[in-house]
Enzyme design. Structure first.
Site, PDB file in Angstrom:
ATOM      1  N   CYS A 113       0.792  -1.231   0.000  1.00  0.00           N
ATOM      2  CA  CYS A 113       0.000   0.000   0.000  1.00  0.00           C
ATOM      3  C   CYS A 113       0.828   1.287   0.000  1.00  0.00           C
ATOM      4  O   CYS A 113       0.314   2.347  -0.337  1.00  0.00           O
ATOM      5  CB  CYS A 113      -0.940   0.002   1.199  1.00  0.00           C
ATOM      6  SG  CYS A 113      -1.984  -1.465   1.289  1.00  0.00           S
ATOM      7  N   HIS A 244      -2.929   6.883   2.066  1.00  0.00           N
ATOM      8  CA  HIS A 244      -3.376   5.620   1.479  1.00  0.00           C
ATOM      9  C   HIS A 244      -4.847   5.435   1.800  1.00  0.00           C
ATOM     10  O   HIS A 244      -5.277   5.576   2.955  1.00  0.00           O
ATOM     11  CB  HIS A 244      -2.555   4.456   2.038  1.00  0.00           C
ATOM     12  CG  HIS A 244      -3.182   3.127   1.770  1.00  0.00           C
ATOM     13  ND1 HIS A 244      -3.607   2.748   0.509  1.00  0.00           N
ATOM     14  CD2 HIS A 244      -3.495   2.097   2.606  1.00  0.00           C
ATOM     15  CE1 HIS A 244      -4.146   1.541   0.576  1.00  0.00           C
ATOM     16  NE2 HIS A 244      -4.087   1.126   1.832  1.00  0.00           N
ATOM     17  N   ASN A 274     -10.282   0.129  -1.311  1.00  0.00           N
ATOM     18  CA  ASN A 274      -8.835   0.072  -1.082  1.00  0.00           C
ATOM     19  C   ASN A 274      -8.178  -0.530  -2.321  1.00  0.00           C
ATOM     20  O   ASN A 274      -8.329  -1.711  -2.606  1.00  0.00           O
ATOM     21  CB  ASN A 274      -8.560  -0.788   0.153  1.00  0.00           C
ATOM     22  CG  ASN A 274      -7.087  -0.897   0.494  1.00  0.00           C
ATOM     23  OD1 ASN A 274      -6.214  -0.670  -0.347  1.00  0.00           O
ATOM     24  ND2 ASN A 274      -6.787  -1.267   1.729  1.00  0.00           N
TER      25      ASN A 274
END
Length: 318
Positions: A113, A244, A274
């Site tokens: 990530c 993120h 995500n």
């Protein structure tokens, strides 16, 4: 001293949209359950005929067009991804081939990530060192391909997409110029690497959500403030914060604890889920495209997640 700057951004998402209502037909969940716990409403899902490098190439082409550049102008391609199933050719080489580039250096970075902010720093260093003049930096992931769709704790989170930035050399370094890239602060907590995993055959995404949440909300705010300090920017002077896009219930308290009280906070997770390494460049590109950030605005980019790794820098909007 040679500097570097971001000259353009681009993003791409597959056409198919998966809603919370759609997920409720797959697992024991509901729109209320998902919205209250992670703040996500929709996510984009790539089909079996849409590999990671195709997502990346679309975002890259958009960034190149925005910069007014041809693929042949690029001499370094960096792709941040953790969902490249094949080992070789790597994603960067596949993107270069799709776009018809000349002979760029091609490298993948797997820092999950926080991959894009690691890759952006790597491009910045390469340009400043004189080993590249123009770099294409891409974050791209197809998280839905590594997801267990019977596990409601993870399948409600993920989406697919890509974001890209074109980085080029400047005659001298100026931290306040449009597109300027500030110094990176990066690191990890290796002994907690098990908290986010993509393991097995076939690979599957798993995480210990509460451990990641506690780490992110307690340990990362002072690190993010140090990132700002290294660029000579007070958190309250930031125009934008692009974290993120892990979970809206994590993004909002983290941004508040950083102290970015006057900044536009990226909340692309609501519509995109995500998307791992794609989340920061996608969210940043959308904010710029919508005019919510202006050229020269200072923006904190801060990635965190798998390994438990982190990397952040303050950049100026192109």
């Amino acid at each position: 001293m040679t500097g570097s700057r971001i000259v353009a951004l681009g993003h791409y998402q597959p056409a198919k949209v998966l809603t919370n209502a759609d997920l409720a037909e797959l697992v024991d969940t509901s729109d209320e359950w998902i919205s209250s716990r992670v703040g996500i409403k929709t996510r984009h899902v790539a089909g079996p005929d849409e590999p990671v490098d195709e997502l990346a190439a679309h975002a890259a082409a958009k960034a190149l067009a925005s910069a007014g550049l041809d693929p042949a102008d690029i001499d370094l391609v960096l792709v941040a991804t953790s969902t490249a199933i094949d080992r070789s050719p790597n994603m960067a080489a596949r993107v270069a081939a799709r776009l018809g580039m000349g002979s760029p250096a091609v490298m993948d970075l797997n820092v999950v990530c926080s991959g894009f902010t690691h890759a952006l720093a790597t491009a910045d260093h390469a340009v400043r060192a004189g080993s590249a003049t123009r770099a294409l930096v891409i974050g791209a992931d197809k998280m839905t391909e590594i997801t267990d769709w019977t596990d409601r704790s993870t399948c409600v989170l993920v989406g697919d997409g890509a974001g890209a930035a074109v980085v080029e050399a400047t005659p001298e370094h100026d931290d306040t110029a449009a597109g300027a890239i500030g110094p990176v602060l990066w690191g990890s907590v290796p002994e907690m690497g098990h908290a986010v995993r993509i393991e097995g055959t076939p690979p599957r995404f798993e995480q210990v959500g509460q451990s990641v949440y506690r780490w992110a909300t307690t340990q990362l705010p002072p690190i993010a403030r140090t990132v700002c300090e290294r660029s000579g920017i007070a958190p309250e002077d930031l125009a934008g914060v692009v974290l993120h896009q892990a979970n809206l219930r994590l993004i909002e308290p983290l941004a508040a604890r950083i102290g970015a009280v006057n900044a536009v906070i990226a909340r692309d997770v609501v519509d995109s889920g995500n998307t791992s390494a794609a989340s920061i460049p996608m969210a940043f590109s959308k904010l710029v495209e919508r005019g919510e950030l202006r050229s020269g605005d200072p923006v904190l980019l801060f990635g965190f997640g798998g390994n438990l790794s982190y990397a952040g820098q303050v950049v100026r909007c192109p």
